[in-house]
Write a protein that holds these residues in place. Structure first.
Motif, short mmCIF file in Angstrom:
data_model
loop_
_atom_site.label_atom_id
_atom_site.label_comp_id
_atom_site.label_asym_id
_atom_site.label_seq_id
_atom_site.Cartn_x
_atom_site.Cartn_y
_atom_site.Cartn_z
N LEU A 170 0.80 -1.22 0.00
CA LEU A 170 0.00 0.00 0.00
C LEU A 170 0.83 1.27 0.00
CD1 LEU A 170 -2.76 -1.04 2.56
CD2 LEU A 170 -2.80 -1.23 0.06
N GLY A 171 2.11 1.17 0.32
CA GLY A 171 2.96 2.34 0.35
C GLY A 171 3.02 2.97 1.73
N HIS A 172 3.94 3.89 1.88
CA HIS A 172 4.10 4.60 3.16
C HIS A 172 2.84 5.41 3.45
CE1 HIS A 172 5.80 7.03 6.34
NE2 HIS A 172 6.94 6.36 6.25
N PRO A 173 2.28 5.32 4.66
CA PRO A 173 1.00 5.99 4.94
C PRO A 173 1.09 7.50 5.07
CG PRO A 173 1.86 4.94 6.93
CD PRO A 173 2.76 4.52 5.81
N ASN A 174 2.28 8.03 5.29
CA ASN A 174 2.40 9.49 5.45
C ASN A 174 2.12 10.19 4.13
OD1 ASN A 174 3.31 12.17 5.85
ND2 ASN A 174 4.70 11.49 7.45
N PRO A 175 1.19 11.17 4.10
CA PRO A 175 0.87 11.86 2.84
C PRO A 175 2.07 12.53 2.20
CG PRO A 175 -0.79 12.35 4.52
CD PRO A 175 0.32 11.61 5.22
N ALA A 176 3.10 12.85 2.99
CA ALA A 176 4.27 13.50 2.42
C ALA A 176 4.99 12.61 1.42
CB ALA A 176 5.23 13.90 3.54
N TYR A 177 4.79 11.28 1.51
CA TYR A 177 5.45 10.35 0.60
C TYR A 177 4.55 9.92 -0.56
CZ TYR A 177 8.95 9.74 4.29
OH TYR A 177 9.93 9.96 5.22
N ALA A 178 3.37 10.51 -0.67
CA ALA A 178 2.38 10.01 -1.62
C ALA A 178 2.87 10.05 -3.07
CB ALA A 178 1.09 10.82 -1.50
N ARG B 234 3.75 5.13 -3.04
CA ARG B 234 2.76 4.54 -3.94
C ARG B 234 2.47 3.09 -3.61
NH1 ARG B 234 5.78 7.50 -8.21
NH2 ARG B 234 4.50 9.30 -8.81
N GLY B 235 3.47 2.32 -3.25
CA GLY B 235 3.26 0.91 -2.97
C GLY B 235 3.29 0.07 -4.23
N ILE B 236 3.47 -1.24 -4.04
CA ILE B 236 3.62 -2.16 -5.17
C ILE B 236 2.38 -2.20 -6.05
CG2 ILE B 236 3.82 -4.61 -5.75
CD1 ILE B 236 5.70 -4.92 -3.40
N LEU B 237 1.20 -2.28 -5.44
CA LEU B 237 -0.03 -2.43 -6.22
C LEU B 237 -0.23 -1.26 -7.18
CD1 LEU B 237 -2.44 -3.80 -3.48
CD2 LEU B 237 -1.38 -5.08 -5.36
N LEU B 238 -0.09 -0.03 -6.67
CA LEU B 238 -0.28 1.14 -7.52
C LEU B 238 0.82 1.23 -8.57
CD1 LEU B 238 -1.80 3.67 -8.25
CD2 LEU B 238 -0.52 4.90 -6.49
N ARG B 239 2.04 0.90 -8.20
CA ARG B 239 3.15 0.98 -9.16
C ARG B 239 2.95 -0.01 -10.31
NH1 ARG B 239 8.63 0.97 -5.63
NH2 ARG B 239 9.56 1.23 -7.71
N LEU B 240 2.40 -1.18 -9.99
CA LEU B 240 2.11 -2.14 -11.06
C LEU B 240 0.98 -1.65 -11.95
CD1 LEU B 240 2.40 -5.48 -9.04
CD2 LEU B 240 3.91 -4.75 -10.90
N LEU B 241 -0.04 -1.06 -11.33
CA LEU B 241 -1.19 -0.60 -12.10
C LEU B 241 -0.85 0.55 -13.04
CD1 LEU B 241 -4.01 -0.77 -9.42
CD2 LEU B 241 -3.86 -2.13 -11.51
N ILE B 242 0.11 1.39 -12.67
CA ILE B 242 0.43 2.53 -13.53
C ILE B 242 1.54 2.20 -14.53
CG2 ILE B 242 -0.32 4.22 -11.83
CD1 ILE B 242 2.56 4.71 -11.08
N GLY B 243 1.92 0.92 -14.60
CA GLY B 243 2.78 0.53 -15.70
C GLY B 243 4.16 0.03 -15.36
N LEU C 32 11.97 -5.12 -8.75
CA LEU C 32 13.10 -5.89 -8.19
C LEU C 32 14.39 -5.09 -8.21
CD1 LEU C 32 12.32 -9.43 -9.64
CD2 LEU C 32 12.30 -8.76 -7.23
N ARG C 33 14.42 -4.02 -9.00
CA ARG C 33 15.61 -3.16 -9.00
C ARG C 33 15.53 -2.07 -7.94
NH1 ARG C 33 15.04 -3.95 -14.72
NH2 ARG C 33 13.90 -1.97 -14.94
N ASP C 34 14.41 -2.01 -7.23
CA ASP C 34 14.27 -1.05 -6.12
C ASP C 34 14.91 -1.66 -4.88
OD1 ASP C 34 13.43 0.57 -4.01
OD2 ASP C 34 11.50 1.01 -4.95
N ASP C 35 16.15 -1.29 -4.59
CA ASP C 35 16.92 -1.92 -3.52
C ASP C 35 16.25 -1.80 -2.16
OD1 ASP C 35 18.82 -2.64 -5.37
OD2 ASP C 35 20.08 -0.89 -5.00
N ASP C 36 15.68 -0.62 -1.86
CA ASP C 36 15.05 -0.42 -0.55
C ASP C 36 13.83 -1.34 -0.39
OD1 ASP C 36 16.90 1.52 0.10
OD2 ASP C 36 15.66 3.17 -0.62
N LEU C 37 13.04 -1.45 -1.43
CA LEU C 37 11.85 -2.30 -1.39
C LEU C 37 12.25 -3.76 -1.23
CD1 LEU C 37 8.77 -2.64 -1.75
CD2 LEU C 37 9.19 -2.79 -4.22
#
Length: 288
Positions: free
Chosen positions: A239-247, A253-262, A269-274
């Motif tokens: 779902l992503g970080h809940p703080n609106p500052a990171y929106a 954004r989180g994995i689900l939204l990132r997948l949906l937007i392309g 998998l190249r996102d080292d922090d994730l």
């Protein structure tokens, strides 16, 4: 032979007429009179005491109010007024208000007296409030884009507007499950966890509300047999970080939204922090 000496009575500057007489005498004495006249010194001590409460009401030192009184006492308006002390008091009150506004607005007293500056509220640091400004101020709120919203017409032809949906919700969910399995999460835990979070997201309507509901969902943790660390990592990753500052960031954004937007699974998998967060939180047998 006795010599009579006439003692001059001290000037009573506490009354309006006495103050007028003293101010006229000091004015006629010319430059330096205020500096060397002992009665003038007594007058300023009296002014500091007289305006002590008024100064403290506006967060000032009494001698700052006495300084404002000194400035107005040297004017013709104070010497010729019907009520000299009334003129002085009014001027001191206005100066104290302007001094307080100037300190709050972080500007000069001259600017604080002007309506185009004084209408603003005092300057505030983000840390001055009990709740962060980003939690409630409309300027910091970012709403989730609707993944089903596609542009039509000239804007869509020109490539303007939100990115088109390149993946269905079910495909995004399957890719998210595959991502967790690839990072050493047990397949049954990954599937059950992702499906449960997606169902809660559909009911809540937005990610922030879903996050708050799921964060306290001990029943889901028990069914999945995962500890708090793994559950928190699962929520934040999907779902992503809940703080609106990171929106507007990848973390928000989180994995689900990132997948949906392309974004592809390979890009995630190249996102080292994730990858590090998901890998370190992978549940072990027994929920540990």
């Amino acid at each position: 032979m006795r010599t009579r000496t006439t003692l001059q009575e001290p000037e009573d500057f506490t009354s309006g007429e006495g103050l007028r007489a003293l101010l006229n005498r000091l004015h006629e004495a010319g430059p330096g009179a205020w500096q060397h006249d002992p009665v003038a010194a007594d007058l300023m001590v009296y002014a500091a005491q007289k305006y002590d409460l008024l100064a403290r009401k506006h967060g000032l030192d009494p001698w700052e109010a006495a300084s404002a009184a000194f400035d107005v006492m040297r004017t013709k308006a104070a010497r010729t007024a019907d009520d000299p002390w009334g003129v002085v008091t009014h001027a001191v009150r206005i100066t104290c208000i302007a001094e307080e506004r100037g300190q709050g607005l972080l500007c000069s007293v001259h600017q604080a007296r002007r309506p185009n500056f004084s209408v603003f509220h005092d300057a505030e640091r983000l840390s001055d409030r009990e709740n962060p400004l980003t939690d409630y101020h409309a300027s910091f709120q970012v709403t989730d884009p609707d993944p089903t919203d596609t542009d039509t017409g000239a804007d869509a032809d020109a490539g303007v507007g939100p990115p088109a949906v390149r993946m269905s919700a079910h495909a995004a969910m399957d890719d998210a499950i595959a991502l967790f399995v690839a990072l050493e999460w047990p397949p049954h835990v990954a599937r059950a966890g992702v499906e449960h979070i997606c169902q809660a997201l559909a009911r809540a309507g937005n990610r922030q509300s879903a996050y708050e509901l799921l964060r306290r969902d001990k029943h889901a943790r028990a069914l999945l047999d995962v500890n708090r660390t793994a559950w928190s990592a699962l929520l934040r990753a999907l779902l992503g970080h809940p703080n609106p500052a990171y929106a507007a960031t990848a973390s928000g954004r989180g994995i689900l939204l990132r997948l949906l937007i392309g974004e592809s699974r390979e890009a995630l998998l190249r996102d080292d922090d994730l990858v590090l967060m998901i890998s370190l939180a992978a549940p072990k047998p027994g929920g540990r």
